[in-house]
Write a protein that holds these residues in place. Sequence first.
Motif, PDB file in Angstrom:
ATOM      1  N   ALA A  13       0.818  -1.225   0.000  1.00  0.00           N
ATOM      2  CA  ALA A  13       0.000   0.000   0.000  1.00  0.00           C
ATOM      3  C   ALA A  13       0.849   1.271   0.000  1.00  0.00           C
ATOM      4  O   ALA A  13       0.577   2.205  -0.766  1.00  0.00           O
ATOM      5  N   ARG A  14       1.885   1.324   0.842  1.00  0.00           N
ATOM      6  CA  ARG A  14       2.697   2.544   0.964  1.00  0.00           C
ATOM      7  C   ARG A  14       4.118   2.403   0.456  1.00  0.00           C
ATOM      8  O   ARG A  14       4.844   3.395   0.383  1.00  0.00           O
ATOM      9  N   LEU A  15       4.525   1.179   0.136  1.00  0.00           N
ATOM     10  CA  LEU A  15       5.934   0.916  -0.159  1.00  0.00           C
ATOM     11  C   LEU A  15       6.141   0.329  -1.544  1.00  0.00           C
ATOM     12  O   LEU A  15       5.279  -0.384  -2.054  1.00  0.00           O
ATOM     13  N   SER A  16       7.306   0.600  -2.087  1.00  0.00           N
ATOM     14  CA  SER A  16       7.795  -0.078  -3.290  1.00  0.00           C
ATOM     15  C   SER A  16       9.049  -0.837  -2.886  1.00  0.00           C
ATOM     16  O   SER A  16       9.902  -0.296  -2.178  1.00  0.00           O
ATOM     17  N   MET A  17       9.149  -2.074  -3.320  1.00  0.00           N
ATOM     18  CA  MET A  17      10.320  -2.893  -3.059  1.00  0.00           C
ATOM     19  C   MET A  17      11.005  -3.157  -4.400  1.00  0.00           C
ATOM     20  O   MET A  17      10.376  -3.638  -5.334  1.00  0.00           O
ATOM     21  N   TYR A  65      15.269  -8.553   7.517  1.00  0.00           N
ATOM     22  CA  TYR A  65      14.760  -7.202   7.272  1.00  0.00           C
ATOM     23  C   TYR A  65      15.457  -6.225   8.194  1.00  0.00           C
ATOM     24  O   TYR A  65      15.995  -6.593   9.234  1.00  0.00           O
ATOM     25  N   MET A  66      15.435  -4.958   7.799  1.00  0.00           N
ATOM     26  CA  MET A  66      16.004  -3.877   8.606  1.00  0.00           C
ATOM     27  C   MET A  66      15.393  -2.563   8.140  1.00  0.00           C
ATOM     28  O   MET A  66      15.126  -2.391   6.950  1.00  0.00           O
ATOM     29  N   LEU A  67      15.179  -1.655   9.071  1.00  0.00           N
ATOM     30  CA  LEU A  67      14.724  -0.303   8.743  1.00  0.00           C
ATOM     31  C   LEU A  67      15.752   0.706   9.210  1.00  0.00           C
ATOM     32  O   LEU A  67      16.422   0.492  10.220  1.00  0.00           O
ATOM     33  N   GLN A  84       6.458   3.359  12.255  1.00  0.00           N
ATOM     34  CA  GLN A  84       5.412   3.783  11.324  1.00  0.00           C
ATOM     35  C   GLN A  84       4.746   2.607  10.620  1.00  0.00           C
ATOM     36  O   GLN A  84       3.979   2.801   9.676  1.00  0.00           O
ATOM     37  N   GLY A  85       5.062   1.380  11.041  1.00  0.00           N
ATOM     38  CA  GLY A  85       4.448   0.187  10.465  1.00  0.00           C
ATOM     39  C   GLY A  85       5.084  -0.293   9.174  1.00  0.00           C
ATOM     40  O   GLY A  85       4.565  -1.215   8.536  1.00  0.00           O
ATOM     41  N   TYR A  86       6.207   0.291   8.780  1.00  0.00           N
ATOM     42  CA  TYR A  86       6.840  -0.108   7.519  1.00  0.00           C
ATOM     43  C   TYR A  86       7.412  -1.522   7.572  1.00  0.00           C
ATOM     44  O   TYR A  86       7.344  -2.257   6.578  1.00  0.00           O
ATOM     45  N   ALA A 103       8.754  -9.517  18.496  1.00  0.00           N
ATOM     46  CA  ALA A 103       7.335  -9.151  18.589  1.00  0.00           C
ATOM     47  C   ALA A 103       6.705  -9.080  17.194  1.00  0.00           C
ATOM     48  O   ALA A 103       5.559  -9.511  17.010  1.00  0.00           O
ATOM     49  N   LEU A 104       7.433  -8.533  16.225  1.00  0.00           N
ATOM     50  CA  LEU A 104       6.903  -8.456  14.865  1.00  0.00           C
ATOM     51  C   LEU A 104       6.624  -9.854  14.321  1.00  0.00           C
ATOM     52  O   LEU A 104       5.540 -10.127  13.803  1.00  0.00           O
ATOM     53  N   LEU A 105       7.601 -10.740  14.433  1.00  0.00           N
ATOM     54  CA  LEU A 105       7.411 -12.093  13.908  1.00  0.00           C
ATOM     55  C   LEU A 105       6.244 -12.797  14.589  1.00  0.00           C
ATOM     56  O   LEU A 105       5.403 -13.415  13.927  1.00  0.00           O
ATOM     57  N   GLN A 106       6.162 -12.677  15.900  1.00  0.00           N
ATOM     58  CA  GLN A 106       5.054 -13.313  16.621  1.00  0.00           C
ATOM     59  C   GLN A 106       3.711 -12.730  16.169  1.00  0.00           C
ATOM     60  O   GLN A 106       2.754 -13.469  15.945  1.00  0.00           O
ATOM     61  N   SER A 107       3.643 -11.424  15.994  1.00  0.00           N
ATOM     62  CA  SER A 107       2.381 -10.798  15.583  1.00  0.00           C
ATOM     63  C   SER A 107       1.978 -11.171  14.158  1.00  0.00           C
ATOM     64  O   SER A 107       0.799 -11.115  13.812  1.00  0.00           O
TER      65      SER A 107
END
Length: 175
Positions: A8-12, A91-93, A100-102, A136-140
């Motif tokens: 929705a908000r990102l291009s990979m 992954y890494m930000l 921001q949920g990215y 937490a991200l992976l579990q969610s």
Amino acid sequence: MTVPFESARLSMRAQRADDAEALFEAFGNDATMLWWSSAPHANLDETRAYLTARTDPAGQRGWVMTRKGSDRAIGTLWAGERRAGVSEIGYMLVPSATGQGYAREGVSRLLDLLFREEGYRRVFADTDPDNAPSNALLQSLGFTMEGRLRAEWETHIGVRDTLLWGLLVTEWTNR
């Protein structure tokens, strides 16, 4: 081959050596690199060399995440085929893009690509036990913590355990 995709908000898109300037914000950051398998990069040239060495080696694909309408990298996604039907992800930000949920959006879209479009049966990730945000991200996202490998990694902060997280195609597609 690293095929581009969007959410929705990102291009990979495929990562390039010239993404080093934007990604040095993460790779040169002590806090971001704390749980990485290597120390923070000392300079931009080190980040450039790191990205160059990881540009589409056999069986591995690396993308950068950008905000739609911008070509500046805000993070990375990675998938490495471990055997037929099984892929490891990473992954890494950059610090300015966190909260921001990215990461959730990018990893979710990567899982859709791997499971729904490419037909993988299993995806896994390994994280440091103390990397609370990643765990937490992976579990969610529905991953199951499948095990702890003791003294698995020798890193810049010492010998570390790793947690193995796994997700099966039906667990993702039946959500």
